[in-house]
Design a protein around this motif. Structure first.
Motif, PDB file in Angstrom:
ATOM      1  N   ASN A 154       0.829  -1.202   0.000  1.00 24.49           N
ATOM      2  CA  ASN A 154       0.000   0.000   0.000  1.00 24.49           C
ATOM      3  C   ASN A 154       0.863   1.251   0.000  1.00 24.49           C
ATOM      4  O   ASN A 154       2.094   1.188   0.030  1.00 24.49           O
ATOM      5  N   ASN A 155       0.202   2.408  -0.042  1.00 20.93           N
ATOM      6  CA  ASN A 155       0.931   3.655  -0.218  1.00 20.93           C
ATOM      7  C   ASN A 155       1.548   4.181   1.078  1.00 20.93           C
ATOM      8  O   ASN A 155       2.083   5.289   1.106  1.00 20.93           O
ATOM      9  N   ARG A 190      -0.259  -3.741 -12.147  1.00 27.80           N
ATOM     10  CA  ARG A 190      -0.571  -3.140 -10.846  1.00 27.80           C
ATOM     11  C   ARG A 190      -2.067  -2.855 -10.783  1.00 27.80           C
ATOM     12  O   ARG A 190      -2.609  -2.149 -11.635  1.00 27.80           O
ATOM     13  N   LEU A 191      -2.726  -3.397  -9.763  1.00 28.88           N
ATOM     14  CA  LEU A 191      -4.140  -3.162  -9.527  1.00 28.88           C
ATOM     15  C   LEU A 191      -4.287  -2.312  -8.271  1.00 28.88           C
ATOM     16  O   LEU A 191      -3.519  -2.462  -7.320  1.00 28.88           O
ATOM     17  N   THR A 192      -5.270  -1.427  -8.234  1.00 31.85           N
ATOM     18  CA  THR A 192      -5.409  -0.460  -7.154  1.00 31.85           C
ATOM     19  C   THR A 192      -6.824  -0.464  -6.590  1.00 31.85           C
ATOM     20  O   THR A 192      -7.796  -0.625  -7.337  1.00 31.85           O
ATOM     21  N   GLN A 193      -6.910  -0.257  -5.266  1.00 29.40           N
ATOM     22  CA  GLN A 193      -8.221  -0.151  -4.632  1.00 29.40           C
ATOM     23  C   GLN A 193      -8.096   0.688  -3.366  1.00 29.40           C
ATOM     24  O   GLN A 193      -7.196   0.470  -2.565  1.00 29.40           O
ATOM     25  N   PRO A 194      -8.991   1.661  -3.158  1.00 28.75           N
ATOM     26  CA  PRO A 194      -8.968   2.427  -1.899  1.00 28.75           C
ATOM     27  C   PRO A 194      -9.432   1.556  -0.743  1.00 28.75           C
ATOM     28  O   PRO A 194     -10.220   0.620  -0.920  1.00 28.75           O
ATOM     29  N   HIS A 195      -8.943   1.870   0.455  1.00 31.49           N
ATOM     30  CA  HIS A 195      -9.260   1.036   1.617  1.00 31.49           C
ATOM     31  C   HIS A 195      -9.192   1.900   2.873  1.00 31.49           C
ATOM     32  O   HIS A 195      -8.244   2.669   3.060  1.00 31.49           O
ATOM     33  N   ARG A 196     -10.191   1.769   3.745  1.00 26.02           N
ATOM     34  CA  ARG A 196     -10.199   2.525   5.009  1.00 26.02           C
ATOM     35  C   ARG A 196      -9.108   2.004   5.919  1.00 26.02           C
ATOM     36  O   ARG A 196      -8.876   0.798   6.032  1.00 26.02           O
ATOM     37  N   ARG A 197      -8.417   2.907   6.611  1.00 19.69           N
ATOM     38  CA  ARG A 197      -7.380   2.515   7.557  1.00 19.69           C
ATOM     39  C   ARG A 197      -8.010   1.878   8.795  1.00 19.69           C
ATOM     40  O   ARG A 197      -9.203   2.017   9.052  1.00 19.69           O
ATOM     41  N   TYR A 198      -7.183   1.186   9.583  1.00 16.75           N
ATOM     42  CA  TYR A 198      -7.688   0.512  10.785  1.00 16.75           C
ATOM     43  C   TYR A 198      -8.254   1.540  11.758  1.00 16.75           C
ATOM     44  O   TYR A 198      -7.909   2.718  11.740  1.00 16.75           O
ATOM     45  N   VAL A 199      -9.147   1.069  12.634  1.00 17.05           N
ATOM     46  CA  VAL A 199      -9.935   1.983  13.466  1.00 17.05           C
ATOM     47  C   VAL A 199      -9.065   2.859  14.357  1.00 17.05           C
ATOM     48  O   VAL A 199      -9.385   4.030  14.600  1.00 17.05           O
ATOM     49  N   GLY A 200      -7.951   2.337  14.858  1.00 19.74           N
ATOM     50  CA  GLY A 200      -7.081   3.135  15.717  1.00 19.74           C
ATOM     51  C   GLY A 200      -6.541   4.363  15.006  1.00 19.74           C
ATOM     52  O   GLY A 200      -6.412   5.443  15.602  1.00 19.74           O
ATOM     53  N   ALA A 201      -6.239   4.213  13.728  1.00 18.71           N
ATOM     54  CA  ALA A 201      -5.733   5.348  12.957  1.00 18.71           C
ATOM     55  C   ALA A 201      -6.825   6.389  12.748  1.00 18.71           C
ATOM     56  O   ALA A 201      -6.546   7.587  12.655  1.00 18.71           O
ATOM     57  N   GLU A 218      -4.358   3.737  -0.276  1.00 21.47           N
ATOM     58  CA  GLU A 218      -4.443   3.084  -1.575  1.00 21.47           C
ATOM     59  C   GLU A 218      -3.800   1.713  -1.416  1.00 21.47           C
ATOM     60  O   GLU A 218      -2.635   1.610  -1.030  1.00 21.47           O
ATOM     61  N   GLU A 219      -4.565   0.658  -1.637  1.00 22.78           N
ATOM     62  CA  GLU A 219      -4.041  -0.701  -1.587  1.00 22.78           C
ATOM     63  C   GLU A 219      -3.700  -1.151  -3.005  1.00 22.78           C
ATOM     64  O   GLU A 219      -4.419  -0.851  -3.951  1.00 22.78           O
ATOM     65  N   TYR A 220      -2.591  -1.884  -3.115  1.00 17.90           N
ATOM     66  CA  TYR A 220      -2.136  -2.342  -4.417  1.00 17.90           C
ATOM     67  C   TYR A 220      -1.978  -3.855  -4.441  1.00 17.90           C
ATOM     68  O   TYR A 220      -1.565  -4.467  -3.452  1.00 17.90           O
ATOM     69  N   LEU A 221      -2.314  -4.446  -5.564  1.00 15.36           N
ATOM     70  CA  LEU A 221      -1.942  -5.818  -5.870  1.00 15.36           C
ATOM     71  C   LEU A 221      -1.057  -5.770  -7.106  1.00 15.36           C
ATOM     72  O   LEU A 221      -1.469  -5.268  -8.161  1.00 15.36           O
ATOM     73  N   PHE A 222       0.172  -6.245  -6.949  1.00 16.40           N
ATOM     74  CA  PHE A 222       1.072  -6.384  -8.089  1.00 16.40           C
ATOM     75  C   PHE A 222       1.034  -7.850  -8.508  1.00 16.40           C
ATOM     76  O   PHE A 222       1.311  -8.742  -7.691  1.00 16.40           O
ATOM     77  N   VAL A 223       0.666  -8.105  -9.732  1.00 19.96           N
ATOM     78  CA  VAL A 223       0.646  -9.472 -10.247  1.00 19.96           C
ATOM     79  C   VAL A 223       1.774  -9.606 -11.256  1.00 19.96           C
ATOM     80  O   VAL A 223       1.821  -8.880 -12.246  1.00 19.96           O
ATOM     81  N   ALA A 224       2.696 -10.509 -10.979  1.00 15.16           N
ATOM     82  CA  ALA A 224       3.786 -10.818 -11.904  1.00 15.16           C
ATOM     83  C   ALA A 224       3.537 -12.224 -12.433  1.00 15.16           C
ATOM     84  O   ALA A 224       3.277 -13.149 -11.660  1.00 15.16           O
ATOM     85  N   THR A 225       3.603 -12.378 -13.741  1.00 11.94           N
ATOM     86  CA  THR A 225       3.218 -13.651 -14.340  1.00 11.94           C
ATOM     87  C   THR A 225       4.039 -13.943 -15.586  1.00 11.94           C
ATOM     88  O   THR A 225       4.518 -13.033 -16.269  1.00 11.94           O
ATOM     89  N   HIS A 226       4.179 -15.232 -15.870  1.00 12.19           N
ATOM     90  CA  HIS A 226       4.832 -15.656 -17.109  1.00 12.19           C
ATOM     91  C   HIS A 226       3.817 -15.828 -18.234  1.00 12.19           C
ATOM     92  O   HIS A 226       4.211 -16.128 -19.361  1.00 12.19           O
TER      93      HIS A 226
END
Length: 355
Positions: A275-276, A297-308, A329-337
């Motif tokens: 994430n960012n 690279r895939l991206t998706q917004p995400h709420r931070r944990y409640v303490g933050a 901003e949460e990221y998924l990096f997919v590396a593939t052959h």
């Protein structure tokens, strides 16, 4: 499942959706969850029908993986476990070092529940003698029960100034969400064990920044190890928290650790969560992954944990500092052959952005 700052609970449909898309194009048989933590992702991958190897360095994570990934529900069905859980639940509370340290000197759990936890924890060793899997299942039930009556915002760096309403509830043991089928749970340093593992897909969720999972979940580590450790500070953390550091928790060492990790992986597909708020930049991660061929690279917004979102308070209950942001901003990096997988995931991300 336990509250966990690194948990992918809200992101799980996204992650499994990506894996399912890969599987539809290039069928998968097995996967490795190399930093398994709460075992939530490993559990979901097993539910998809994959043989999953879940690894983590911490004992609480090993126990969760032994239960949620390795244990076979058909061998440990509810009708076998419920009588044991009922016997444990009937035990009379016994207040000792755990209650004193974590319910009185610190205030993570109410003393009445702390005493119950102590009695049950001792009882588990008697009930599960000689059966490591049964022991893990019972310990997981206890951890899940304790998590539901704790007084934190989800991490154990500190506890709430006033008891959380849920902390007054009585502790209740329940049958954990076991799945049928086989899996494997390991406890090792990811950098050391990765070159010795092989699977169709690796899922990586390494620490992003300076926050130590051992420090964040020291109470669960102690509950699982049951070793009456030396502690320090208001939160009564295990003293080893000060000594056991991951290179992924170091801004200076993180890039080198990631490069070393990636160089030793043997798989057709790699899915990396980040994430960012992490030490590594997006272009830096993509450059490290280029050796795998195709990178998306895939991206998706995400709420931070409640303490933050609540903010930070000192021991006197005074708010210190300001909340800088409530979303990541949460990221998924997919590396593939696979070129087909690459184009399918690129189209998926393009469709998301267009929508």
């Amino acid at each position: 499942m336990v509250k966990y700052i690194g948990s992918k609970r809200a992101l799980l449909p996204w992650i499994t959706g990506v894996v399912e898309q890969i599987n539809a194009i290039d069928p998968l048989k097995d996967a490795v969850d190399l930093f398994s933590g709460s075992a939530r992702v490993g559990h979901a991958l097993k539910k998809m029908g994959l043989f999953v190897t879940a690894n983590d360095l911490h004992t609480y994570a090993l126990v969760l993986a032994q239960t949620l990934v390795q244990a076979n529900r058909e061998q440990y069905p509810p009708e076998r476990l419920e009588p044991i859980l009922k016997r444990l639940h009937r035990l009379r509370g016994q207040s000792g070092w755990f209650t004193r340290t974590y319910c009185q000197e610190s205030r993570f759990i109410q003393p009445h529940n702390g005493a119950k936890i102590e009695a049950i924890r001792e009882g588990i060793e008697r009930e599960a003698a000689g059966d490591e899997t049964l022991r893990a299942i019972l310990l997981t039930s206890l951890m899940l029960a304790a998590d539901k009556v704790d007084s934190t915002t989800g991490i154990q760096m500190a506890y709430l100034k006033r008891w959380a309403p849920r902390s007054f509830n009585p502790l209740r043991l329940e049958y954990p969400p076991l799945l049928p089928g086989e899996g494997q749970a390991l406890q090792a340093d990811a950098l050391e064990i990765a070159p010795h593992l092989q699977a169709d897909l690796f899922y990586l969720d390494p620490p992003y920044n300076q926050h130590s999972y051992l420090g964040n979940y020291h109470l669960w580590e102690t509950l699982m190890r049951w070793d009456n450790p030396q502690t320090y500070g208001v939160a009564r953390k295990r003293t080893e928290v000060q000594e056991r550091k991951s290179p992924f928790n170091s801004k200076r060492e993180a890039a080198g650790a990631m490069a070393k990790l990636l160089s030793g992986l043997r798989a057709r597909h790699l899915v990396l969560s980040f994430n960012n708020e992490g030490f590594l930049g997006l272009e830096e991660i993509e450059a490290l992954l280029k050796g795998w061929g195709y990178v998306v690279r895939l991206t998706q917004p995400h709420r931070r944990y409640v303490g933050a979102r609540i903010g930070i308070y000192n021991p006197q209950g005074q708010k210190v500092g300001q909340v800088s942001h409530t979303e990541n901003e949460e990221y998924l990096f997919v590396a593939t052959h696979s070129k087909k997988v690459y184009h399918a995931l690129r189209s998926r991300e393009a469709g998301r952005l267009a929508g």
